[in-house]
Scaffold this motif. Structure first.
Motif, PDB file in Angstrom:
ATOM      1  N   TRP A   1       0.854  -1.192   0.000  1.00 57.01           N
ATOM      2  CA  TRP A   1       0.000   0.000   0.000  1.00 57.01           C
ATOM      3  C   TRP A   1       0.884   1.233   0.000  1.00 57.01           C
ATOM      4  CZ3 TRP A   1      -4.788  -0.904  -1.215  1.00 57.01           C
ATOM      5  CH2 TRP A   1      -5.291  -2.186  -0.994  1.00 57.01           C
TER       6      TRP A   1
ATOM      7  N   LYS B   1      -3.590  -1.990   4.506  1.00 57.52           N
ATOM      8  CA  LYS B   1      -4.414  -0.938   3.916  1.00 57.52           C
ATOM      9  C   LYS B   1      -4.901   0.044   4.973  1.00 57.52           C
ATOM     10  CE  LYS B   1      -8.583  -0.872   1.087  1.00 57.52           C
ATOM     11  NZ  LYS B   1      -9.655  -1.793   0.698  1.00 57.52           N
ATOM     12  N   ASP B   2      -5.296  -0.490   6.121  1.00 56.05           N
ATOM     13  CA  ASP B   2      -5.847   0.421   7.123  1.00 56.05           C
ATOM     14  C   ASP B   2      -4.797   1.379   7.639  1.00 56.05           C
ATOM     15  OD1 ASP B   2      -4.607  -1.764   8.189  1.00 56.05           O
ATOM     16  OD2 ASP B   2      -5.759  -1.761  10.040  1.00 56.05           O
TER      17      ASP B   2
ATOM     18  N   PHE C   1      -4.634   4.106   5.148  1.00 56.02           N
ATOM     19  CA  PHE C   1      -5.776   5.022   5.241  1.00 56.02           C
ATOM     20  C   PHE C   1      -5.678   5.886   6.493  1.00 56.02           C
ATOM     21  CE2 PHE C   1      -9.011   4.408   1.937  1.00 56.02           C
ATOM     22  CZ  PHE C   1      -8.305   3.531   1.149  1.00 56.02           C
TER      23      PHE C   1
ATOM     24  N   ILE D   1      -3.406   8.612   5.496  1.00 56.19           N
ATOM     25  CA  ILE D   1      -4.042   9.588   4.607  1.00 56.19           C
ATOM     26  C   ILE D   1      -4.997  10.487   5.384  1.00 56.19           C
ATOM     27  CG2 ILE D   1      -5.730   9.767   2.746  1.00 56.19           C
ATOM     28  CD1 ILE D   1      -4.287   7.244   1.593  1.00 56.19           C
ATOM     29  N   THR D   2      -5.673   9.885   6.337  1.00 58.27           N
ATOM     30  CA  THR D   2      -6.574  10.688   7.164  1.00 58.27           C
ATOM     31  C   THR D   2      -5.794  11.760   7.910  1.00 58.27           C
ATOM     32  OG1 THR D   2      -7.740   8.619   7.484  1.00 58.27           O
ATOM     33  CG2 THR D   2      -8.474  10.488   8.795  1.00 58.27           C
TER      34      THR D   2
ATOM     35  N   THR E   1      -2.731  11.177  -0.844  1.00 62.38           N
ATOM     36  CA  THR E   1      -3.699  10.246  -1.404  1.00 62.38           C
ATOM     37  C   THR E   1      -3.020   8.905  -1.641  1.00 62.38           C
ATOM     38  OG1 THR E   1      -3.163  10.876  -3.659  1.00 62.38           O
ATOM     39  CG2 THR E   1      -4.970  12.054  -2.613  1.00 62.38           C
ATOM     40  N   PRO E   2      -3.806   7.865  -1.695  1.00 62.57           N
ATOM     41  CA  PRO E   2      -3.178   6.588  -2.017  1.00 62.57           C
ATOM     42  C   PRO E   2      -2.710   6.585  -3.464  1.00 62.57           C
ATOM     43  CG  PRO E   2      -5.546   6.337  -1.819  1.00 62.57           C
ATOM     44  CD  PRO E   2      -5.230   7.733  -1.445  1.00 62.57           C
ATOM     45  N   ALA E   3      -1.537   6.066  -3.682  1.00 67.13           N
ATOM     46  CA  ALA E   3      -1.035   5.986  -5.054  1.00 67.13           C
ATOM     47  C   ALA E   3      -1.576   4.724  -5.694  1.00 67.13           C
ATOM     48  CB  ALA E   3       0.480   5.969  -5.044  1.00 67.13           C
ATOM     49  N   ILE E   4      -1.976   4.856  -6.938  1.00 69.75           N
ATOM     50  CA  ILE E   4      -2.476   3.687  -7.658  1.00 69.75           C
ATOM     51  C   ILE E   4      -1.300   3.052  -8.372  1.00 69.75           C
ATOM     52  CG2 ILE E   4      -3.990   2.914  -9.493  1.00 69.75           C
ATOM     53  CD1 ILE E   4      -5.749   5.361  -8.742  1.00 69.75           C
ATOM     54  N   PRO E   5      -0.996   1.847  -8.003  1.00 65.75           N
ATOM     55  CA  PRO E   5       0.186   1.233  -8.619  1.00 65.75           C
ATOM     56  C   PRO E   5      -0.038   0.979 -10.102  1.00 65.75           C
ATOM     57  CG  PRO E   5      -1.016  -0.367  -7.312  1.00 65.75           C
ATOM     58  CD  PRO E   5      -1.689   0.941  -7.116  1.00 65.75           C
TER      59      PRO E   5
ATOM     60  N   LEU F   1     -13.198   1.128   5.347  1.00 64.16           N
ATOM     61  CA  LEU F   1     -12.047   2.044   5.341  1.00 64.16           C
ATOM     62  C   LEU F   1     -12.305   3.236   4.436  1.00 64.16           C
ATOM     63  CD1 LEU F   1      -8.926  -0.265   5.150  1.00 64.16           C
ATOM     64  CD2 LEU F   1      -9.527   1.317   6.958  1.00 64.16           C
TER      65      LEU F   1
ATOM     66  N   LEU G   1     -12.832   7.161   5.504  1.00 64.25           N
ATOM     67  CA  LEU G   1     -11.996   8.260   5.004  1.00 64.25           C
ATOM     68  C   LEU G   1     -12.865   9.332   4.353  1.00 64.25           C
ATOM     69  CD1 LEU G   1      -8.937   8.983   4.644  1.00 64.25           C
ATOM     70  CD2 LEU G   1      -9.255   8.300   2.296  1.00 64.25           C
TER      71      LEU G   1
ATOM     72  N   LYS H   1     -12.973  13.300   5.234  1.00 64.74           N
ATOM     73  CA  LYS H   1     -12.451  14.308   4.311  1.00 64.74           C
ATOM     74  C   LYS H   1     -13.553  15.184   3.725  1.00 64.74           C
ATOM     75  CE  LYS H   1      -8.048  13.087   4.326  1.00 64.74           C
ATOM     76  NZ  LYS H   1      -6.957  13.982   4.710  1.00 64.74           N
TER      77      LYS H   1
END
Lengths: 505, 655
Positions: A377, A388-389, A392, A395-396, A402-406, B200, B204, B208
């Protein structure tokens, strides 16, 4: 190598077995009669020492990093000074003890000379007298050692109360089961304890001389390596035991690999834990159901003095072996087992998901399988998370992340061909100074400092974050000569051949 | 519209007055007439037009050039739009051919409907999102291939307030996080059927996008954890939780304490929700306007819930479909919820005449009443409804067999605002009843399926009086024949949707009348055994807007009809030709010539060969999105064409 040294070496090697049985003398005798083991021992031991001398370069490298070490060492010395101040030890008594010991050793020396002389004359069958003399030598040696311990132990608060118990009888000494390094002076640097210098002179195993001479150097290594170690098995953070202040036990290979360590004396059933054995014993009769029988055996001995126990790996040349110059003891039997399996055994557990990663400890496989095949992640800031948590949560917490999209290319990358991957590692290793690998977790900086090879896990372990035991190390496919951890490979790697090293593990 | 005599005065009207007139025109056909009057009117049209729904993508560049003030663009009807088209539009299309300002049309755009735009991918979406700085609303629902990358592309539209991502099946928490972080002004978000979503992502989002007013997480596998997060949304007014299987009363307990602005909640079909969960919601939100709890109250409405519902004085909509309900409950509801506008009692057990009478006695503002499958109600209840609820707009009494012309008489007498009535499977409805009903001249949707007692005579009343009807369902009304359709076509010119399936009496003549319905877009005429190619030709020629045609089992229709279809029905989007006698040639023509065709059902074509089907598929493989084929063909068709279809994203159903 004269006989005395050999005796010490032999003793050192064999005594740990005594932990499991009491018939100390006979066992010793058997080994005594077997010259092959002795010679084998010396041949096995010696090459590493040559190698050590060759690798002075690495040692100088290590010395460069002494900034960390210095304050810690000072601290330990201070502690010792304080400890010695607290105790009211009698210097004259100590001197008496030492001179007594010196006399005893001289006597023993004469005796051994005598034996040698007779051995040369009567080269025939086994002599009854010889056996008796040998027993005598052993008994004397043991008593010398015990007395030496007590003498040295008077300097240390932790051992102080144990003195009377330790000196009482030889039989009890056998139960100690391990050789205690007599050279407690090693840790106490110049002039703090001049008396002990004499003590160490009296009866010392040959290799401990090396240790004393390299004392400062070795200790610095010790500390630095502790910083590098991320493997939980080997983690000894905060522990800065001075050599000689603890008891070293060494289990044999068979013992380590045995599935069970606790056996029922009645039915012979084996157990992994003593507690389980005690539970099992209840079934054999009422007498095992008493609170005393069910209680933890260590608890009753807690009133007795406890010497800190540390373990040595039976594999010669291993850093966890007590003969290693930079010996690092293992904390518990479990550590020994895991270490031995991980480092010196075949990796027979293969991950069923990726079919590439192998493990020798099944728990490692299970840990790996939990994460195998799962995406990393990744946050837009570049931070990666195994869960993943966690991502997140990150990110919070941080505005704008933001999460990067591989992308598909990155996803495909870790599954490279074995050749490519090994080459990559090789190149990393050659460019020790500057190369920073982008996607692998190999930290070239960590290997600059690290001299040893027997702990390849810690070798590659990244200095950062929460990655699992093995860091990125297992990302790389294992080359075919992987399992041949022979002394040959060991020698090669000792002589600064980094690429070879990386190929090996 | 305006009569011919006043046209002189018309020209003297000022521009702003013309604009006002134009703005009052609701129907698209009227606007079309308006702009065809003269150049000046057309100019008004181009200047004033804000919304554009494009049917054929090839005209999009011209249209975009023509309407510079566009605020809303609907591309849902042209699924062929792809990244290349978008790129072209943004780089080539300016206000004028010689103008240097390119992509100008996108500057003022506020709303973009890209529903079912399956050809679009993230790069095109990103271009659009970046080119439209004022973008506030985007609809990408039913773009099943959309996922995190598309979400990331959308997140570059920072001003976004409304987003519909229903059935973006690939969307995961990562994509949602992108949107949540990128579009923090989001007020309305719909995530129905985004099955990968978990707690999750929702958590979020709630942290946000604190301005959220509308959130729909229906059909998601989210748990009570999500409700815990949602409860923290201070501005949330509408919450959709339909068919969330993992949500239960514990989760609704969070809602009781949170969401202070909540007005509408939908917990229909949530298996885990019971009366006690609803009590939490009702107790926490006295100002609730809409409570939708269909099919989650398997047992009787508990007295505790009724007791709490007494406090819902502002409640306007209540749906408790499928619940067991007693007469006393009706009394409690009617006594306390005076402002009810809509009541849904579909498939409720225990609905009696007396109950309905008590319910409607106080609900004088009722506009929508759903009594589907409440079998025990009779004319008495209908009379009470008609008498009390004079402003009733929609009444659904499907399968209420005991309703007769008496009830319809009351409706026709009092409920003159009635627009929609569902009388499907009501055997008591006859011609006389339809005569009474036809007094409701506002009627726009009439469902008479399975009403076997009605005949042409009854239909003619409807045709004469209900001129606004746009949907008529005559499924299996076997008494209906050509004469009825004649009457219908004379009056109901606005008919858009017509179901004539299994009306065996209808012949080519009837279809000729159907052909007069220019607005017709949806025609279902299964198993009309009398019709031939002539009838189909009349429909194809007359119904220019025909988009959906179902003529399964119309075996007598010959190739002439299909040729006409291929030639005239250019707007056809879906077609069902199963069990038809279409030949290879005609099939190829239909499939190849109809350039808007997206979905075709081609099962059991007895006159077609494998080669014919193959050729037809090749002719349409560029644009077809969904096709149903006879299962054995799977191994007979060339793998090449199947691969092409698959590569184009076409879904093949084997039957």
């Amino acid at each position: 190598m004269d006989l005395k040294e050999r005796v010490c070496g032999e003793l050192q090697k064999e005594v740990p077995k005594g932990a499991s049985f009491t018939n100390f003398n006979t066992q010793h005798q058997q080994k005594w009669e077997d010259p092959s083991s002795t010679s084998d021992y010396s041949t096995r031991i010696e090459p590493p020492f040559q190698a050590f001398n060759q690798t002075s370069q690495t040692q100088s490298l290590l010395l460069c990093n002494n900034q960390i070490k210095v304050p810690m060492q000072d601290g330990s010395v201070n502690d010792l000074l304080q400890a010695s101040k607290i105790q009211d030890w009698d210097p004259s008594a100590m001197l008496n003890n030492l001179s007594f010991l010196g006399q005893k050793i001289h006597q023993l020396q004469d005796l051994v000379y005598l034996i040698i002389g007779r051995k040369g004359q009567v080269l025939g069958g086994p002599d009854e007298l010889l056996v008796q003399q040998q027993q005598l030598v052993t008994a004397d040696l043991t008593s010398i050692i015990v007395q030496l311990i007590s003498t040295a132990g008077s300097l240390l608060p932790s051992v102080k109360q144990t003195l009377s118990a330790a000196t009482t009888s030889l039989g009890q000494c056998g139960e100690f089961g391990g050789v205690v390094f007599p050279s407690s002076a090693q840790g106490l640097n110049d002039g703090v304890q001049p008396q002990n210098a004499g003590g160490s002179k009296v009866s010392e195993p040959p290799n401990s001389v090396d240790i004393t001479s390299n004392n400062g150097n070795e200790q610095s290594n010790h500390i630095i390596e502790e910083h590098e170690l991320k493997d939980e098995e080997d983690a000894e953070e905060g522990e800065n035991l001075l050599p000689g202040t603890y008891e070293i036990l060494q289990l044999e290979k068979e013992e380590i690999l045995a599935p069970h360590t606790h056996f029922c004396t009645i039915c012979g059933k084996g157990f992994k834990r003593d507690a389980n054995l005690r539970m099992h014993m209840r079934g054999h009769g009422e007498e095992y159901k008493t609170p005393g029988a069910l209680a933890k055996p260590t608890k009753e001995s807690s009133s007795e003095p406890t010497i800190i126990k540390r373990y040595s790996c039976p594999y010669a040349g291993c850093k966890r072996n007590k003969d290693h110059k930079k010996f690092q003891p293992l904390k518990t039997i479990l550590c020994v087992k895991n270490h031995y399996k991980r480092t010196h055994c075949d990796k027979s557990y293969i991950c069923s998901r990726c079919n590439t990663k192998k493990f020798s400890v099944i728990a490692d496989l299970k840990t790996h399988e939990k994460h195998c095949g799962k995406d990393k992640w990744l946050c837009s800031c570049g931070t990666t998370f195994s869960r993943k948590d966690k991502l997140f949560g990150h990110i919070t917490l941080f505005q704008g992340h933001t999460p990067a999209i591989p992308s598909d290319e990155i996803k495909a990358a870790p599954a490279g061909t074995s050749d490519g991957a090994t080459n990559k590692v090789g190149s990393v290793n050659f460019n020790l100074s500057s190369y920073v690998s982008s996607e692998s977790e190999v930290q070239s900086s960590s290997m600059d400092i690290k001299g040893g090879i027997d702990d390849a896990v810690g070798y590659f372990s990244p200095l950062s974050f929460d990655t699992c035991n093995f860091g990125g190390f297992h990302e790389f496919p294992r080359p075919p000569f992987d399992d041949s951890e022979s002394s040959f490979a060991f020698l090669l790697s000792r002589s600064c051949n980094y690429s070879q090293k990386s190929g090996e593990e | 519209m305006l009569s011919f005599q006043s046209s002189k005065n018309l020209l003297s009207l000022t521009e702003d007055l013309l604009v006002r007139i134009y703005e009052l025109l609701a129907a698209e056909s009227d606007r079309k007439s308006f702009r065809l009057v003269c150049r000046e009117f057309r100019r008004i049209d181009t200047l004033t037009r804000r919304h554009l729904r494009v049917i054929r993508i090839e005209f999009l560049p011209i249209l975009l050039r023509k309407y510079p003030r566009l605020q809303s663009l609907d591309l849902s009807a042209c699924p062929r739009i792809d990244d290349g088209v978008v790129s072209l539009l943004l780089t080539r299309v300016g206000p004028g051919s010689n103008s240097p300002i390119l992509g100008h049309w996108a500057w003022g755009l506020k709303s973009l409907v890209l529903s079912r735009a399956t050809g679009l991918r993230f790069s095109g979406l990103e271009m659009l999102a970046r080119a439209c700085p004022c973008l506030e609303s985007v609809d990408v629902s039913y773009c099943c291939g959309f996922g995190d990358r598309e979400a990331a592309a959308l997140s570059s539209a920072v001003g976004l307030r409304e987003l519909n991502m229903d059935k973006c099946l690939q969307l995961t928490d990562v994509g949602l996080a992108k949107i949540a972080v990128g579009c923090s002004k989001l007020e309305k978000l719909s995530l129905k059927w985004c099955m990968e979503m978990t707690d999750l992502g929702i958590d979020l989002l709630c942290k946000k996008c604190v301005d959220l007013k509308y959130l729909d997480v229906s059909y998601l596998k989210v748990t009570n954890e999500s409700l815990h997060s949602i409860a923290s949304l201070l501005k949330l007014e509408v919450l959709g939780l339909m068919a969330c299987p993992l949500i239960d009363d514990v989760g609704l307990h969070f809602i009781e304490r949170g969401c202070p602005s909540l007005k509408v909640i939908d917990v229909s079909r949530c298996e885990g929700v019971s009366s006690s969960g609803l009590i939490f919601v009702v107790r926490g939100h006295r100002n609730l306007l809409e409570l939708k709890a269909g099919y989650c109250l398997s047992q009787e409405l508990s007295t505790a819930l009724l007791h709490q519902m007494k406090n819902l004085n502002h409640l306007e909509v209540i749906r408790i479909d499928g619940a067991r309900i007693s007469e006393t409950s009706f009394q409690v509801i009617s006594a306390n919820c005076k402002s009810l506008v809509e009541i849904g009692l579909s498939k409720c057990l225990g609905v009696t005449n007396m109950g309905i009478m008590r319910l409607v006695s106080a609900c004088i503002n009722l506009r929508v009443l759903n009594l589907t499958c409440c079998h025990s109600i009779t004319d008495a209840a209908i009379s009470a409804i008609a008498y009390s609820c004079r402003s009733l707009v929609c009444l659904k009494v499907e399968s209420c067999n005991m309703i007769t012309e008496k009830g319809l008489c009351q409706l026709g007498s009092f409920c003159l605002l009635l627009e929609e009535i569902d009388l499907t499977d009501c055997c008591g409805v006859n011609d006389k009843g339809l005569e009474y009903l036809s007094r409701c001249s506002e009627l726009s949707c009439l469902k008479l399926g399975l009403c076997t007692n009605i005949s042409n005579k009854g239909l003619s009343y409807i045709g004469f009086n209900c001129l606004k009807i746009h949907e008529l369902d005559l499924y299996r009304c076997t008494g209906i024949g050509d004469d009825g359709l004649e009457a219908l076509s004379n009056g109901c010119k606005k008919l858009r949707k017509l179901n004539l399936s299994y009306c065996n009496e209808v012949s080519d003549r009837g279809l000729g009348y159907i052909g007069r319905l220019e607005e017709l877009s949806d025609l279902e005429m299964r198993a009309l055994h009398k019709i031939t190619g002539v009838g189909l030709e009349a429909v194809a020629v007359g119904c220019k807007r025909l988009a959906d045609l179902d003529m399964k089992h119309c075996e007598k229709v010959g190739d002439s009809g299909f040729w006409a279809l291929a030639y005239y029905s250019k707007n056809l989007r879906q077609i069902n030709l199963s069990y038809c006698g279409i030949s290879d040639m005609a099939l190829c023509m239909v499939m190849g010539n109809l350039s808007r065709l997206q979905e075709a059902k081609l099962v059991h074509l007895s006159n077609c060969t494998v080669e014919g089907v193959e050729l037809a598929l090749r002719a349409c493989c560029v644009r077809i999105k969904k096709v149903k084929l006879f299962a054995p063909l799977r191994f007979m068709l060339s793998s090449e064409i199947l691969e092409i279809l698959h590569a184009r994203g076409c879904i093949i159903r084997w039957d």
